[in-house]
Design a protein around this motif. Structure first.
Motif, mmCIF file in Angstrom:
data_model
loop_
_atom_site.group_PDB
_atom_site.id
_atom_site.type_symbol
_atom_site.label_atom_id
_atom_site.label_comp_id
_atom_site.label_asym_id
_atom_site.label_seq_id
_atom_site.Cartn_x
_atom_site.Cartn_y
_atom_site.Cartn_z
ATOM 1 N N ALA A 11 0.840 -1.200 0.000
ATOM 2 C CA ALA A 11 0.000 0.000 0.000
ATOM 3 C C ALA A 11 0.873 1.247 0.000
ATOM 4 N N ALA A 12 1.905 1.246 0.821
ATOM 5 C CA ALA A 12 2.813 2.395 0.860
ATOM 6 C C ALA A 12 3.537 2.550 -0.467
ATOM 7 N N ALA A 13 3.975 1.444 -1.027
ATOM 8 C CA ALA A 13 4.694 1.502 -2.297
ATOM 9 C C ALA A 13 3.807 2.011 -3.414
ATOM 10 N N SER A 14 2.579 1.545 -3.470
ATOM 11 C CA SER A 14 1.695 2.001 -4.546
ATOM 12 C C SER A 14 1.328 3.465 -4.360
ATOM 13 N N ALA A 15 1.173 3.907 -3.125
ATOM 14 C CA ALA A 15 0.875 5.322 -2.883
ATOM 15 C C ALA A 15 2.046 6.192 -3.311
ATOM 16 N N LEU A 16 3.255 5.744 -3.022
ATOM 17 C CA LEU A 16 4.428 6.524 -3.405
ATOM 18 C C LEU A 16 4.648 6.481 -4.908
ATOM 19 N N LEU A 17 4.367 5.345 -5.527
ATOM 20 C CA LEU A 17 4.469 5.244 -6.973
ATOM 21 C C LEU A 17 3.436 6.148 -7.625
ATOM 22 N N LEU A 18 2.281 6.232 -7.026
ATOM 23 C CA LEU A 18 1.236 7.123 -7.523
ATOM 24 C C LEU A 18 1.733 8.563 -7.524
ATOM 25 N N LEU A 19 2.395 8.968 -6.461
ATOM 26 C CA LEU A 19 2.936 10.324 -6.404
ATOM 27 C C LEU A 19 3.992 10.543 -7.471
ATOM 28 N N ALA A 20 4.843 9.566 -7.674
ATOM 29 C CA ALA A 20 5.887 9.694 -8.696
ATOM 30 C C ALA A 20 5.264 9.770 -10.079
ATOM 31 N N GLY A 21 4.265 8.971 -10.337
ATOM 32 C CA GLY A 21 3.607 8.980 -11.641
ATOM 33 C C GLY A 21 2.846 10.253 -11.903
ATOM 34 N N CYS A 22 2.248 10.821 -10.880
ATOM 35 C CA CYS A 22 1.460 12.035 -11.068
ATOM 36 C C CYS A 22 2.302 13.192 -11.555
ATOM 37 N N SER A 23 3.472 13.351 -11.019
ATOM 38 C CA SER A 23 4.281 14.501 -11.409
ATOM 39 C C SER A 23 4.734 14.384 -12.843
ATOM 40 N N GLY A 24 4.971 13.175 -13.302
ATOM 41 C CA GLY A 24 5.419 13.005 -14.674
ATOM 42 C C GLY A 24 4.282 13.017 -15.655
ATOM 43 N N ALA A 84 -1.475 -10.022 -5.990
ATOM 44 C CA ALA A 84 -2.002 -9.333 -7.171
ATOM 45 C C ALA A 84 -1.344 -7.964 -7.318
ATOM 46 N N ALA A 85 -1.139 -7.267 -6.216
ATOM 47 C CA ALA A 85 -0.488 -5.954 -6.271
ATOM 48 C C ALA A 85 0.941 -6.088 -6.781
ATOM 49 N N MET A 86 1.650 -7.090 -6.313
ATOM 50 C CA MET A 86 3.022 -7.304 -6.770
ATOM 51 C C MET A 86 3.034 -7.661 -8.252
ATOM 52 N N ALA A 87 2.102 -8.478 -8.675
ATOM 53 C CA ALA A 87 2.011 -8.824 -10.099
ATOM 54 C C ALA A 87 1.733 -7.581 -10.939
ATOM 55 N N THR A 88 0.912 -6.673 -10.422
ATOM 56 C CA THR A 88 0.626 -5.425 -11.134
ATOM 57 C C THR A 88 1.883 -4.575 -11.239
ATOM 58 N N PHE A 89 2.641 -4.464 -10.155
ATOM 59 C CA PHE A 89 3.906 -3.720 -10.186
ATOM 60 C C PHE A 89 4.844 -4.306 -11.247
ATOM 61 N N GLN A 90 4.968 -5.625 -11.256
ATOM 62 C CA GLN A 90 5.868 -6.281 -12.200
ATOM 63 C C GLN A 90 5.411 -6.054 -13.640
ATOM 64 N N GLU A 91 4.118 -6.155 -13.874
ATOM 65 C CA GLU A 91 3.579 -5.936 -15.210
ATOM 66 C C GLU A 91 3.781 -4.493 -15.669
ATOM 67 N N LEU A 92 3.558 -3.547 -14.765
ATOM 68 C CA LEU A 92 3.783 -2.135 -15.096
ATOM 69 C C LEU A 92 5.233 -1.891 -15.500
ATOM 70 N N ALA A 93 6.157 -2.422 -14.737
ATOM 71 C CA ALA A 93 7.575 -2.224 -15.042
ATOM 72 C C ALA A 93 7.924 -2.819 -16.401
ATOM 73 N N ALA A 94 7.399 -3.993 -16.702
ATOM 74 C CA ALA A 94 7.676 -4.629 -17.993
ATOM 75 C C ALA A 94 7.064 -3.840 -19.145
ATOM 76 N N THR A 95 5.846 -3.355 -18.961
ATOM 77 C CA THR A 95 5.181 -2.573 -20.010
ATOM 78 C C THR A 95 5.917 -1.269 -20.264
ATOM 79 N N VAL A 96 6.269 -0.571 -19.197
ATOM 80 C CA VAL A 96 6.986 0.696 -19.335
ATOM 81 C C VAL A 96 8.334 0.457 -20.014
ATOM 82 N N ARG A 97 9.045 -0.585 -19.614
ATOM 83 C CA ARG A 97 10.342 -0.891 -20.228
ATOM 84 C C ARG A 97 10.177 -1.101 -21.735
#
Length: 159
Positions: A11-24, A84-97
């Motif tokens: 939850a903390a990681a996704s919230a922080l990732l959300l903040l990082a994504g918002c600025s970009g 499921a959250a970890m799988a989403t993180f992994q999928e996001l990283a692969a898609t972005v890459r």
């Protein structure tokens, strides 16, 4: 006890990732590229061949689309299902890459690849943190690296 911490970490990681994504995400979309092809969406660009003469606006559209996707996915992750959250993180990283590897604009490509690498490192760190919550002291450094690289890509798109 680890089961209780893993959802918190995610939850903390996704919230922080959300903040990082918002600025970009907002910054890159300010390019106002009305002529960008619709194939720059992450799922479509992943299978498309790179364009030899990609404009900065087209490259920034790919970056903006990826930032938006990361932000949206992060905001909908549920800490009640850590796998499921970890799988989403992994999928996001692969898609972005994959998407960012397709960027050929010489100004934006290196910055996008740096952002993608930082996201990959962040996901790896979160996986390690989920397995061993005692490593939480490194979270701030990971977030700073992620934020810095995403901001650099977004700022380049504003120039």
């Amino acid at each position: 006890m680890k089961t209780i911490r893993v959802p918190f970490v995610l939850a903390a990681a996704s919230a922080l990732l959300l903040l990082a994504g918002c600025s970009g995400g907002g910054s890159a979309s300010d390019q106002g590229n009305a002529t960008a092809p619709t194939s720059t969406a992450p799922s479509a660009s992943a299978s498309a061949t790179p364009v030899a003469e990609q404009s900065k606006a087209e490259a920034c559209e790919v970056v903006s689309t990826a930032f938006t996707e990361v932000t949206q996915a992060s905001s909908t992750m549920s800490s009640s299902d850590p796998q499921a959250a970890m799988a989403t993180f992994q999928e996001l990283a692969a898609t972005v890459r994959t998407d960012f590897e397709g960027i050929t604009n010489t100004e934006i490509a290196p910055l996008a690849r740096d952002a993608s690498a930082a996201l990959g490192e962040y996901v790896t760190f979160i996986e390690e943190l989920a397995a061993d919550p005692s490593k939480a002291d490194g979270l701030s450094d990971q977030i700073t690296a992620l934020q810095t690289t995403y901001d650099a890509a977004a700022q380049a798109c504003l120039r």
